[in-house]
Design a protein around this motif. Structure first.
Motif, short mmCIF file in Angstrom:
data_model
loop_
_atom_site.label_atom_id
_atom_site.label_comp_id
_atom_site.label_asym_id
_atom_site.label_seq_id
_atom_site.Cartn_x
_atom_site.Cartn_y
_atom_site.Cartn_z
N ASP A 106 0.70 -1.36 0.11
CA ASP A 106 -0.28 -0.02 0.02
C ASP A 106 0.99 1.20 0.06
O ASP A 106 1.71 1.31 0.85
CB ASP A 106 -0.79 -0.09 1.17
CG ASP A 106 -1.85 1.40 1.31
OD1 ASP A 106 -2.76 1.21 0.77
OD2 ASP A 106 -1.17 2.10 1.87
N PHE A 107 0.57 2.09 -0.85
CA PHE A 107 1.34 3.37 -0.84
C PHE A 107 0.25 4.41 -0.66
O PHE A 107 -0.60 4.99 -1.76
CB PHE A 107 2.18 3.65 -2.10
CG PHE A 107 2.69 5.02 -2.33
CD1 PHE A 107 3.72 5.46 -1.61
CD2 PHE A 107 1.91 5.95 -3.07
CE1 PHE A 107 4.44 6.54 -1.73
CE2 PHE A 107 2.68 7.14 -3.30
CZ PHE A 107 3.80 7.46 -2.52
N GLU A 108 0.10 5.20 0.48
CA GLU A 108 -0.66 5.99 0.79
C GLU A 108 -2.10 5.82 0.46
O GLU A 108 -3.04 6.75 -0.28
CB GLU A 108 -0.21 7.43 0.43
CG GLU A 108 1.09 7.64 0.55
CD GLU A 108 1.17 8.19 2.36
OE1 GLU A 108 0.10 8.76 2.67
OE2 GLU A 108 1.98 7.79 2.96
N GLY A 109 -2.33 4.62 0.71
CA GLY A 109 -4.00 4.26 0.30
C GLY A 109 -4.07 3.62 -1.13
O GLY A 109 -5.37 3.35 -1.33
N SER A 110 -3.07 3.59 -1.87
CA SER A 110 -3.23 3.01 -3.32
C SER A 110 -2.38 1.72 -3.36
O SER A 110 -1.39 1.72 -2.74
CB SER A 110 -2.66 4.13 -4.45
OG SER A 110 -3.56 5.19 -4.35
N LYS A 111 -3.04 0.90 -4.05
CA LYS A 111 -2.18 -0.47 -4.03
C LYS A 111 -1.45 -0.43 -5.29
O LYS A 111 -1.16 0.38 -6.14
CB LYS A 111 -3.23 -1.66 -4.53
CG LYS A 111 -4.26 -1.79 -3.57
CD LYS A 111 -5.34 -3.04 -3.85
CE LYS A 111 -6.30 -3.21 -2.77
NZ LYS A 111 -7.31 -4.36 -3.16
N VAL A 112 -0.11 -0.81 -5.16
CA VAL A 112 1.13 -1.14 -5.89
C VAL A 112 1.35 -2.52 -6.31
O VAL A 112 1.60 -3.29 -5.09
CB VAL A 112 2.30 -0.48 -5.59
CG1 VAL A 112 3.28 -0.58 -6.54
CG2 VAL A 112 1.93 1.06 -5.29
N ASP A 113 1.40 -3.02 -7.34
CA ASP A 113 1.66 -4.68 -7.61
C ASP A 113 2.91 -4.73 -8.65
O ASP A 113 2.96 -4.16 -9.56
CB ASP A 113 0.50 -5.00 -8.50
CG ASP A 113 0.26 -6.53 -8.76
OD1 ASP A 113 1.40 -7.24 -8.31
OD2 ASP A 113 -0.62 -7.26 -9.08
N CYS A 114 3.95 -5.44 -7.81
CA CYS A 114 5.25 -5.64 -8.62
C CYS A 114 5.41 -7.05 -8.80
O CYS A 114 4.98 -7.67 -7.79
CB CYS A 114 6.19 -5.16 -7.57
SG CYS A 114 6.48 -3.37 -6.97
N ARG A 115 5.66 -7.31 -10.01
CA ARG A 115 5.69 -8.85 -10.46
C ARG A 115 7.13 -9.03 -11.24
O ARG A 115 7.33 -8.17 -12.25
CB ARG A 115 4.64 -9.29 -11.19
CG ARG A 115 3.00 -9.03 -10.72
CD ARG A 115 2.93 -10.02 -9.44
NE ARG A 115 1.52 -9.91 -9.31
CZ ARG A 115 0.36 -10.58 -9.49
NH1 ARG A 115 0.70 -11.49 -10.40
NH2 ARG A 115 -0.74 -10.45 -9.29
N TYR A 116 7.51 -10.15 -10.91
CA TYR A 116 8.58 -10.95 -11.91
C TYR A 116 7.91 -12.01 -12.72
O TYR A 116 7.66 -13.00 -11.92
CB TYR A 116 9.92 -11.34 -11.02
CG TYR A 116 10.60 -12.11 -11.90
CD1 TYR A 116 11.49 -11.24 -12.78
CD2 TYR A 116 10.71 -13.40 -11.65
CE1 TYR A 116 12.14 -11.98 -13.77
CE2 TYR A 116 11.77 -14.07 -12.64
CZ TYR A 116 12.34 -13.59 -13.68
OH TYR A 116 13.32 -14.08 -14.55
N LEU A 117 7.86 -11.80 -14.07
CA LEU A 117 7.08 -13.12 -14.44
C LEU A 117 7.93 -13.57 -15.67
O LEU A 117 7.53 -14.40 -16.44
CB LEU A 117 5.81 -12.36 -15.40
CG LEU A 117 4.76 -11.68 -14.66
CD1 LEU A 117 3.73 -10.87 -15.37
CD2 LEU A 117 3.95 -12.81 -13.79
N GLY A 118 9.10 -13.39 -15.55
CA GLY A 118 10.25 -14.26 -16.47
C GLY A 118 11.15 -12.95 -17.17
O GLY A 118 10.91 -11.74 -17.05
N GLY A 119 12.31 -13.51 -17.83
CA GLY A 119 13.16 -12.69 -18.33
C GLY A 119 13.03 -12.18 -19.65
O GLY A 119 11.54 -12.56 -20.30
N GLY A 120 13.39 -11.10 -20.39
CA GLY A 120 13.18 -10.69 -21.47
C GLY A 120 14.09 -9.83 -22.05
O GLY A 120 15.26 -10.05 -22.54
N HIS A 121 13.87 -8.45 -21.91
CA HIS A 121 14.96 -7.31 -22.02
C HIS A 121 16.22 -7.67 -21.34
O HIS A 121 17.38 -7.55 -21.74
CB HIS A 121 14.31 -6.07 -21.80
CG HIS A 121 15.37 -4.86 -22.07
ND1 HIS A 121 15.96 -4.43 -23.23
CD2 HIS A 121 16.10 -4.27 -21.06
CE1 HIS A 121 17.04 -3.61 -22.92
NE2 HIS A 121 16.84 -3.26 -21.62
#
Length: 244
Positions: A147-162
């Motif tokens: 939670d960032f000041e009442g807002s959700k933040v979703d960080c994901r590692y889904l695999g390699g690429g760049h």
């Protein structure tokens, strides 16, 4: 990667502008997305590519600021930081790093000195440790939701690429997906810098991104004009053409 000469087109047609775009210096601009979310666009001279515009994200709520990626050098990061603190009256509290290249994290040591909490995928941290770069304080393997000041933040590692460590960041309430260099802009004719790319994993990772965040309305690439989910499809096409 878009050069400096193409930046004005990207700036004025890349995202809906709710207010006038903000020039901080010759090296960095802010482009408002909504009342508390901005695209930060900075310029850096990259060998073999010339002056390149790189994208990052800025979220400001309740006098606190969250950054996704820094400009590609410390002086420009300082310019951005000073503007946020002095002109936007916000304290930078959080930085999320997309991957280990300079256009994501060159300014991280400076921000850490300022007491900013830094977040990255565990693969990024491992690469930084092995190459003698600064490491984030907070790490995650597959997913991190906070939670960032009442807002959700979703960080994901889904695999390699760049790169093998690239992550994506999603703001579900605003339906904004920061794809970083994993995602190419529609104006991109090729994959750009593939020196550290995982070309085999890249299309699989993009497929996961598409399935994981199908409601995204704004998709932001690491370089170039933002758009919608069509950027994911375009990136997949570029990978198919690259193989040919």
């Amino acid at each position: 990667m878009p050069t400096f000469a193409t930046f004005l087109l990207l700036l004025f047609f890349g995202l809906p502008a709710f207010t006038q775009n903000i020039k901080i210096s010759d090296h960095v601009f802010l482009s408002p997305i909504n009342e508390h979310t901005y695209l930060h666009v900075s310029f850096h001279e990259f060998e073999g590519f010339g002056k390149v515009a790189s994208n990052g994200l800025l979220v400001i709520k309740n006098g606190k600021a969250l950054l996704v990626d820094t400009p590609a050098d410390e002086p420009t990061t300082i310019e951005l930081y000073d503007y946020i603190t002095s002109e936007l009256n916000a304290q930078v509290t959080t930085l999320i790093i997309g991957h280990y290249h300079a256009d994501c994290m060159a300014g991280m040591p400076f921000l850490q000195e300022k007491g900013v909490e830094t977040i990255s995928g565990s693969k990024t941290s491992s690469i930084c440790k092995n190459t003698g770069k600064a490491q984030s304080q907070r790490k995650f393997k597959k997913a991190l939701n906070f939670d960032f000041e009442g807002s959700k933040v979703d960080c994901r590692y889904l695999g390699g690429g760049h790169t093998e460590d690239n992550i994506v960041v999603y703001l579900p309430e605003e339906k904004i997906l920061f794809g970083g260099c994993l995602v190419k802009s529609l104006s991109s004719k090729n994959l750009g810098n593939t020196e550290d790319a995982d070309l085999k994993a890249w299309p699989k990772t993009l497929n996961k991104v598409e399935k994981t965040f199908p409601m995204s309305k704004i998709v932001i690439p690491g370089h170039g004009r933002s758009g919608g989910m069509d950027l994911i499809l375009h990136s997949m096409d570029l990978l198919k053409n690259h193989k040919k």
